[in-house]
Design a protein around this motif. Structure first.
Motif, PDB file in Angstrom:
ATOM      1  N   LYS A   1      10.535   9.069   0.243  1.00  8.49           N
ATOM      2  CA  LYS A   1       9.569   8.961   0.844  1.00  8.49           C
ATOM      3  C   LYS A   1       9.255   7.386   1.494  1.00  8.49           C
ATOM      4  N   ALA A   2       9.296   6.576   0.131  1.00  5.30           N
ATOM      5  CA  ALA A   2       9.642   5.542  -0.762  1.00  5.30           C
ATOM      6  C   ALA A   2      11.284   4.592   0.143  1.00  5.30           C
ATOM      7  N   GLU A   3      11.906   5.554   0.308  1.00  5.70           N
ATOM      8  CA  GLU A   3      13.314   5.061   0.195  1.00  5.70           C
ATOM      9  C   GLU A   3      13.787   4.723   1.919  1.00  5.70           C
ATOM     10  N   GLU A   4      12.933   5.707   2.362  1.00  2.86           N
ATOM     11  CA  GLU A   4      12.994   6.153   4.023  1.00  2.86           C
ATOM     12  C   GLU A   4      11.969   4.799   4.427  1.00  2.86           C
ATOM     13  N   LEU A   5      10.620   4.727   3.857  1.00  2.00           N
ATOM     14  CA  LEU A   5      10.360   3.229   3.906  1.00  2.00           C
ATOM     15  C   LEU A   5      11.042   2.251   3.697  1.00  2.00           C
ATOM     16  N   GLY A   6      11.547   2.282   3.385  1.00  2.00           N
ATOM     17  CA  GLY A   6      12.574   0.749   2.686  1.00  2.00           C
ATOM     18  C   GLY A   6      13.340   0.899   3.968  1.00  2.00           C
ATOM     19  N   GLN A   7      13.995   1.609   3.943  1.00  4.72           N
ATOM     20  CA  GLN A   7      15.534   1.867   5.211  1.00  4.72           C
ATOM     21  C   GLN A   7      14.480   0.824   6.668  1.00  4.72           C
ATOM     22  N   MET A   8      13.675   2.014   6.682  1.00  8.68           N
ATOM     23  CA  MET A   8      12.846   1.198   7.871  1.00  8.68           C
ATOM     24  C   MET A   8      11.929   0.289   8.155  1.00  8.68           C
ATOM     25  N   ILE A   9      11.284  -0.630   6.838  1.00  6.97           N
ATOM     26  CA  ILE A   9      10.468  -1.505   6.773  1.00  6.97           C
ATOM     27  C   ILE A   9      11.850  -2.793   6.324  1.00  6.97           C
ATOM     28  N   PHE A  10      13.383  -2.234   6.711  1.00  6.07           N
ATOM     29  CA  PHE A  10      14.341  -3.942   6.027  1.00  6.07           C
ATOM     30  C   PHE A  10      15.119  -3.965   6.998  1.00  6.07           C
ATOM     31  N   TYR A  11      14.857  -3.796   8.431  1.00  6.85           N
ATOM     32  CA  TYR A  11      14.507  -4.210   9.757  1.00  6.85           C
ATOM     33  C   TYR A  11      14.172  -5.378   9.726  1.00  6.85           C
TER      34      TYR A  11
ATOM     35  N   ASN B   1      20.411   1.007  -4.493  1.00  4.85           N
ATOM     36  CA  ASN B   1      20.189   0.260  -3.672  1.00  4.85           C
ATOM     37  C   ASN B   1      20.212  -1.326  -3.404  1.00  4.85           C
ATOM     38  N   PRO B   2      21.387  -2.361  -3.226  1.00  2.00           N
ATOM     39  CA  PRO B   2      21.031  -3.540  -3.796  1.00  2.00           C
ATOM     40  C   PRO B   2      20.377  -4.066  -2.603  1.00  2.00           C
ATOM     41  N   MET B   3      19.814  -3.670  -1.697  1.00  2.00           N
ATOM     42  CA  MET B   3      19.841  -4.567  -0.145  1.00  2.00           C
ATOM     43  C   MET B   3      17.927  -4.805  -0.890  1.00  2.00           C
ATOM     44  N   TYR B   4      17.521  -4.428  -0.882  1.00  2.00           N
ATOM     45  CA  TYR B   4      15.986  -4.682  -1.346  1.00  2.00           C
ATOM     46  C   TYR B   4      15.509  -6.163  -2.312  1.00  2.00           C
ATOM     47  N   TYR B   5      16.379  -5.952  -3.137  1.00  2.00           N
ATOM     48  CA  TYR B   5      17.001  -6.420  -4.934  1.00  2.00           C
ATOM     49  C   TYR B   5      16.999  -8.506  -3.687  1.00  2.00           C
TER      50      TYR B   5
ATOM     51  N   PHE C   1      10.587  -4.258  -3.941  1.00  2.00           N
ATOM     52  CA  PHE C   1      11.452  -4.278  -3.596  1.00  2.00           C
ATOM     53  C   PHE C   1      12.256  -4.266  -4.793  1.00  2.00           C
ATOM     54  N   THR C   2      12.089  -4.460  -5.871  1.00  2.00           N
ATOM     55  CA  THR C   2      12.766  -4.781  -7.014  1.00  2.00           C
ATOM     56  C   THR C   2      13.023  -3.515  -7.522  1.00  2.00           C
ATOM     57  N   ARG C   3      11.679  -2.903  -7.547  1.00  2.00           N
ATOM     58  CA  ARG C   3      11.828  -1.073  -8.305  1.00  2.00           C
ATOM     59  C   ARG C   3      12.472  -0.847  -7.847  1.00  2.00           C
ATOM     60  N   LEU C   4      12.184  -0.504  -5.773  1.00  2.00           N
ATOM     61  CA  LEU C   4      13.437   0.786  -4.901  1.00  2.00           C
ATOM     62  C   LEU C   4      14.719   0.440  -5.503  1.00  2.00           C
ATOM     63  N   THR C   5      15.129  -0.816  -5.439  1.00  2.00           N
ATOM     64  CA  THR C   5      16.748  -1.575  -6.521  1.00  2.00           C
ATOM     65  C   THR C   5      17.128  -0.633  -7.646  1.00  2.00           C
ATOM     66  N   GLN C   6      15.696  -0.752  -8.293  1.00  2.00           N
ATOM     67  CA  GLN C   6      16.247  -0.248  -9.917  1.00  2.00           C
ATOM     68  C   GLN C   6      16.566   1.204  -9.665  1.00  2.00           C
TER      69      GLN C   6
ATOM     70  N   ARG D   1       0.906  -1.481   0.179  1.00  2.00           N
ATOM     71  CA  ARG D   1      -0.056  -0.429  -0.239  1.00  2.00           C
ATOM     72  C   ARG D   1       1.049   0.947   0.747  1.00  2.00           C
ATOM     73  N   TYR D   2       1.646   1.452   0.752  1.00  2.00           N
ATOM     74  CA  TYR D   2       2.770   2.820   0.978  1.00  2.00           C
ATOM     75  C   TYR D   2       3.867   2.412   0.039  1.00  2.00           C
ATOM     76  N   MET D   3       4.500   1.553   0.145  1.00  2.00           N
ATOM     77  CA  MET D   3       5.700   1.543  -1.237  1.00  2.00           C
ATOM     78  C   MET D   3       5.519   1.819  -1.937  1.00  2.00           C
ATOM     79  N   GLY D   4       3.713   1.038  -2.897  1.00  2.00           N
ATOM     80  CA  GLY D   4       3.662   0.559  -3.873  1.00  2.00           C
ATOM     81  C   GLY D   4       3.329   1.993  -4.305  1.00  2.00           C
ATOM     82  N   GLY D   5       1.898   2.403  -3.734  1.00  2.00           N
ATOM     83  CA  GLY D   5       2.301   3.826  -3.243  1.00  2.00           C
ATOM     84  C   GLY D   5       2.941   5.136  -4.136  1.00  2.00           C
ATOM     85  N   LEU D   6       4.002   5.094  -3.160  1.00  2.00           N
ATOM     86  CA  LEU D   6       4.877   6.193  -3.535  1.00  2.00           C
ATOM     87  C   LEU D   6       5.711   5.859  -4.750  1.00  2.00           C
ATOM     88  N   ILE D   7       5.807   4.445  -4.852  1.00  2.00           N
ATOM     89  CA  ILE D   7       6.699   4.521  -5.847  1.00  2.00           C
ATOM     90  C   ILE D   7       6.539   4.459  -7.611  1.00  2.00           C
TER      91      ILE D   7
END
Length: 594
Positions: free
Chosen positions: A207-217, A268-272, A259-264, A185-191
């Motif tokens: 904001k997408a990367e902020e959320l990604g950094q957070m949710i990656f934990y 940042n390779p960590m999402y993919y 996650f793949t699109r956020l890396t693209q 819902r959130y990451m998808g909407g932002l991207i």
């Protein structure tokens, strides 16, 4: 002469005043000048204190030593969309009239949210209150960003982007964060809003990367499988977390596209890396489950145990299968792994789950069943769900991309099944879950009233009394011919049926699918309309059904978006240019090096 000219001037002025008044009356209530330009007032979240803990300074306990590299050399893929002929004036007029009706419905729901639940997750459409279902970060606002762009609602988008600055993804009042729902819902909407606006608004990717950094934990576990009901507070204070022992397949396997699109986009390779590790596990066990080719609905992500007995394409499993062809497309066809996994899955679906329903219609009405495997024995339940209606569109996309034209008839049959379920109900709206009488043969299935009655009664019809009993059940439970019963007669504003109708329309160009979508839209609008939006209803068999006071963000992000796109020009969000996520968020497909 002067008085005469003055009279004519007055008449002209009055004419234009009346004309302007009539024009304003013709506009949706959402366009009234007072409402359209009024800046919404945030509904304050009093659950987060100024001294609340934040995730900003947390440290990884199980860091990744080496990341799986992202494929970066996409290749051309087969065309998905039909080559549409130019439409006539009459066809365009009908299509745009329908499109405007969908847009008006969207604005009604959006303004209900904007005026009564701004920056909260959902508006309660009957009471005008609000609900925080997904960590209180404004789910409806973020989930709807790309819909605003698609519908050309620039002023509303400007308001939403301004409000986005106030959302802090590093803290929440929720003790647990639902990782799957937050990502789609959130990451998808932002991207998607970033992609559709060609990066014109930097805050979206930020904001997408902020959320990604957070949710990656949530992936900071010993085996790097995510804790899907993430106890984020433990991560914030440096305590260890573990993957869940009871995780739905859909939650675990449906993060790949986002996650793949956020890396693209970020490099940042960590999402993919995170989602490819999950895919590798699914690949390894796919042919070693109790139903080879399929994965159980629930898995043990802590022990990586896939020994469950229940298999389905419905809730809890659906989007893992949906993402196999979509991730293949997003990676530019570079990972044959996803193609192989899809083909294994589809072979098993055809063999174990696919069935044709006994109906009066002379066409293939297809659904997929539920399967339970105990001691090596298959137990099939011919139950379908609204959530399963995604599969028609997914099979259609895969048939085109993987060059499997023989699968297109299955895709159409599955889509027609869901359209049939809508058209067969007294309200014209499909129930959440229902059972069927299965055909013995997919290709030859004449209508058999006795067989249907036997399924309703769950015993052979040997006496006239048995037939009367079955008829009484059919009348009392309002069961259409072919359907055995509604396990859950509610409608939750779900998008899956219109999703497949949209995809199959774009693949085939069959305008009867537009007509089907229009019927669905009109009936849904009629049954769900409230003062503050649109509400889930309790019983689609009852034209006066009670309302549930629930409007999830996907009503605006998915259902109405798909309906709008069905009545848009075919190149508006083309399936040959975008991959639509499980939350209907369009991500740009690669056309060259990233």
């Amino acid at each position: 002469m002067v008085p005469n000219r003055r009279g004519r001037s007055l008449t002209t002025a009055l004419f234009f005043l009346v004309l302007g008044y009539l024009f304003l009356l013709s506009l949706p209530s959402s366009y009234s000048p007072l409402n359209f330009h009024r800046k919404p007032t945030p509904v304050q979240n009093k659950d987060i204190r100024p001294d609340a803990i934040h995730l900003e300074d947390a440290h990884k306990i199980h860091p990744i030593a080496s990341y799986i590299p992202l494929p970066t050399n996409p290749t051309p893929l087969p065309r998905i969309q039909h080559e549409f002929e130019p439409e006539s004036w009459a066809e365009r007029r009908k299509r745009t009239r329908r499109q405007k009706a969908v847009k008006k419905t969207f604005l009604h729901a959006w303004n209900g949210y904007k005026n009564h639940a701004w920056l909260r997750d959902e508006v309660s459409p009957v009471s005008g209150k609000y609900e925080d279902s997904f960590s209180g970060w404004g789910a409806t606002l973020v989930d709807s960003l790309d819909t605003l762009i698609i519908m050309g609602l620039d002023h509303e988008l400007k308001l939403a982007l301004e409000a986005l600055k106030q959302i802090d993804f590093t803290t929440t009042f929720s003790k647990e964060v639902n990782v799957f729902e937050i990502v789609i819902r959130y990451m998808g909407g932002l991207i998607a809003a970033h992609d559709l606006s060609n990066g014109a608004h930097p805050i979206l990717l930020k904001k997408a990367e902020e959320l990604g950094q957070m949710i990656f934990y949530a992936f900071d576990t010993k085996n790097h499988m995510p804790q899907m009901r993430w106890k984020w507070g433990r991560s914030a204070i440096g305590q260890e977390i573990e993957a869940n022992t009871h995780t739905s397949l859909a939650e675990l396997g449906s993060l790949t596209v986002e996650f793949t699109r956020l890396t693209q986009l970020t490099g940042n390779p960590m999402y993919y890396d995170a989602v490819q590790r999950i895919t590798n596990e699914l690949d390894n066990v796919q042919m070693h489950t109790k139903a080879p080719g399929l994965w159980p609905n629930f898995v043990d992500a802590f022990r990586l145990d896939f020994n469950g007995s229940d298999f389905s394409l419905g809730g809890g499993a659906d989007s893992t299968y949906e993402y196999l062809p979509k991730e293949y497309i997003l990676l530019g066809g570079e990972k044959d792994q996803y193609k192989k996994m899809w083909e294994r899955s589809l072979d098993a679906i055809k063999d174990k789950l696919l069935f044709r329903a006994v109906t009066k219609e002379d066409k293939q009405i297809l659904f997929t069943s539920n399967l339970k495997v105990t001691y090596g024995v298959d137990h099939v339940r011919h139950t379908s769900e609204h959530l399963k209606c995604f599969i028609g569109g997914t099979v259609g996309i895969a048939a085109k991309v993987f060059n499997r034209p023989e699968d297109l008839s299955i895709a159409r049959g599955l889509t027609d099944g869901c359209v049939w379920a809508y058209d067969s109900m007294p309200t014209g709206v499909m129930p959440e879950s229902f059972q069927f009488t299965p055909c013995a043969d997919l290709d030859d299935c004449p209508w058999d009233e006795t067989l249907w009655y036997e399924s309703v009664l769950n015993q052979p019809i040997k006496l006239q009394q048995h037939r009367r009993e079955a008829q009484q059940i059919v009348a009392q439970e309002v069961i259409p011919p072919g359907m055995v019963g509604a396990r859950d007669a509610s409608y939750k504003l779900r998008p899956e049926a219109v999703e497949s109708v949209f995809i199959m329309y774009r693949i085939t160009g069959d305008k009867s699918l537009q007509d089907a979508a229009w019927r669905m839209f009109q009936n849904i609008e009629k049954m769900t309309h409230t003062n503050f939006g649109h509400s889930a209803i309790q019983d689609v068999r009852d034209p006066d059904s009670k309302l549930d006071d629930k409007m999830e963000s996907y009503w605006l992000a998915e259902t109405l978006k798909y309906l709008y796109l069905i009545f848009s020009e075919p190149d508006h969000v083309s399936l040959d240019e975008y991959v639509l996520s499980t939350e209907a968020h369009p991500f740009k497909r690669p056309s060259g090096a990233f």
